[in-house]
Enzyme design. Structure first.
Site, PDB file in Angstrom:
ATOM      1  CG  HIS A  34     -14.192  12.311  -6.817  1.00  0.00           C
ATOM      2  ND1 HIS A  34     -15.361  11.862  -6.231  1.00  0.00           N
ATOM      3  CD2 HIS A  34     -14.026  11.575  -7.941  1.00  0.00           C
ATOM      4  CE1 HIS A  34     -15.890  10.923  -6.994  1.00  0.00           C
ATOM      5  NE2 HIS A  34     -15.097  10.706  -8.025  1.00  0.00           N
ATOM      6  CD  GLU A  78      -8.651   0.929   2.735  1.00  0.00           C
ATOM      7  OE1 GLU A  78      -8.208   1.952   3.267  1.00  0.00           O
ATOM      8  OE2 GLU A  78      -8.024  -0.158   2.702  1.00  0.00           O
ATOM      9  CB  CYS A  87      -0.939   0.002   1.199  1.00  0.00           C
ATOM     10  SG  CYS A  87      -2.113  -1.365   1.179  1.00  0.00           S
TER      11      CYS A  87
END
Length: 157
Positions: A71, A146, A27
């Site tokens: 976003h 998530e 990650c």
């Protein structure tokens, strides 16, 4: 004890954000997720209306918190350096330059990493502060999803 639950994925309380987790091999690279938030409120009582709190009010407390991240690329505040151009920021992870982004494309995240656990804590703090003046004797639990099947929860009890 009364329990109010808002399941974000079913109520449109979702957002998409980019992030990275430097201490995780997979990650550490820039990537993104679709997130949703679930909120549980336990209350010792109800008001004269028969409600502990109106669901609409709970959703109104959640929406601005997640809209700030929607976003956007979440960057821990400690990783942000001002670029010579005021409209841009430089990203330094563990002291190493990782890139430059438009300031309007980022959300300065107030924790050392933008993990699901810290996102849950961040949302908890913001939502708790909004509900504090509207309710008495309540407990809050916030779960961040998530993507499908991965979640982290924060509560103080």
């Amino acid at each position: 004890m009364y329990r109010i639950e808002v399941v974000g994925a079913l109520k449109g309380l979702t957002w998409s954000s980019g992030h990275y987790v430097p201490d995780n091999e997979k990650c550490k690279n820039f990537h993104g997720h679709d997130y949703s938030i679930d909120v549980i409120i336990d209350s010792d009582g109800v008001k004269s209306s028969g409600m502990a709190i109106d669901f609409t009010i709970v959703k109104q407390a959640i929406k601005p918190v997640i809209e700030d991240m929607d976003h956007k690329f979440m960057i821990p505040e400690d990783d942000i350096r001002q670029n010579e151009n005021p409209g841009f920021i430089d990203i330094y992870v563990r002291g190493k330059y990782r890139g430059t982004m438009s300031r309007s494309d980022i959300f300065a995240f107030p924790y050392s990493a933008d993990t699901a656990e810290f996102i849950a804590k961040y949302c908890y703090d913001k939502i708790f502060a909004k509900l504090l003046g509207l309710m008495e004797n309540f407990r809050l639990k916030v779960t961040i999803h998530e993507g499908p099947g991965n979640m982290a929860t924060y509560s103080e009890n």
